[in-house]
Design a protein around this motif. Structure first.
Motif: not given
Length: 291
Positions: A212, A256, A265, A267-269, A279
């Motif tokens: 990652w 993406r 894939h 990810d988002v925070q 990420t």
């Protein structure tokens, strides 16, 4: 072939008209699709889906054609501008140099947008294949950070890179991996106020094994209700922010799609006023450094 300003304007107007027609056709097909949902007419639904696919294909073709039409004269403008910067045609004053620098910078930005449109339309049409090869993770991360270093320095950002203790060589498309990282890092710089922090961290783990790439910032963050639209092509989460920071809404959609091509894939925070972390997570395919 050289285009006059009027000819270029006419081509753009024609392309915009074609795009409006395609959008109208797509809306009509969607409306027909909704009208028959639940009616039990499988054949009707099949025909409507075929129409939707055709409209989507025409949209992709339009975007590709538009991009090619714009890129040819734009490349000519950039070549001439860069030649002028090198004073091939004679000396320039400081004021002329500054104005010319703005022209070239704007042209390069527009060219990057056009290239994003082409890449996205090619991915949607299934016409992009990854060129997998041995990629040194440290090298690609450092190269990506160099691409945004100047903008980060201008905003007095502190930039950190955190890598695994052991060298990593993975199977990936180096150009596309760098494209994803630069896109996320550019957004981090763009949406982080002066004096903020930007970070790129790489990690491995999980079963099956994954790698990652996390891009963190202390920027303005994203409201929870906006996260669902984040990766939609051309989506602008906030018109006021768009006016302030610019952008087309293409970059994250492209990240993406490229991550998915790698079997991964994104990810988002994020939280308003607390920053964001994007990420990229991909299957880990380790290679020998000499591969």
């Amino acid at each position: 072939m050289e285009l006059t300003r009027q000819e270029l304007a006419n081509r753009i107007e024609a392309l915009e008209k074609e795009n409006r027609q395609l959008r109208a056709e797509l809306r009509r097909c969607q409306a027909k699709h909704e009208s028959v949902t639940g009616s039990g007419s499988e054949e009707h639904l099949r025909l409507i889906n075929a129409e939707l696919e055709r409209a989507a294909r025409l949209k992709d073709e339009f975007l590709a054609n538009m991009s090619h039409e714009l890129r040819t004269p734009l490349n000519a403008i950039l070549i001439i501008g860069e030649s002028l910067q090198e004073q091939v045609y004679g000396p320039l004053t400081n004021k002329q140099q500054k104005a010319l620098s703005d022209v070239v910078e704007s042209g390069q930005h527009l060219l990057a947008v056009i290239n994003d449109i082409l890449d996205l339309s090619k991915i949607e049409a299934g016409r992009i294949e990854l060129q997998l090869a041995a990629v040194n993770v440290a090298d690609v991360c450092q190269a990506s950070l160099r691409m945004v270093r100047e903008q980060a320095i201008k905003k007095s950002h502190s930039v950190a890179l955190l890598l695994p203790p052991d060298p990593l060589t993975i199977a990936a498309d180096e150009r596309r991996l760098k494209q994803m990282l630069v896109n996320l890092l550019s957004n981090a710089v763009k949406f982080t106020p002066d004096g903020g922090k930007i970070g790129l961290e790489v990690g491995v783990g999980g079963f099956p094994a994954e790698i990652w790439f996390a891009v963190r910032d202390t920027g303005i963050g994203i409201r929870p209700e906006m996260l669902a639209r984040l990766f939609q092509p051309f989506a602008q989460l906030d018109s006021a922010l768009n006016r302030q920071f610019g952008g087309t809404g293409l970059g994250l959609a492209l990240v993406r799609r490229l991550a998915e091509l790698h079997g991964g894939h994104v990810d988002v925070q994020s939280a308003p006023n607390e920053g964001s972390c994007f990420t990229i997570i991909m299957p880990l395919q380790l290679l020998d450094a000499d591969a």
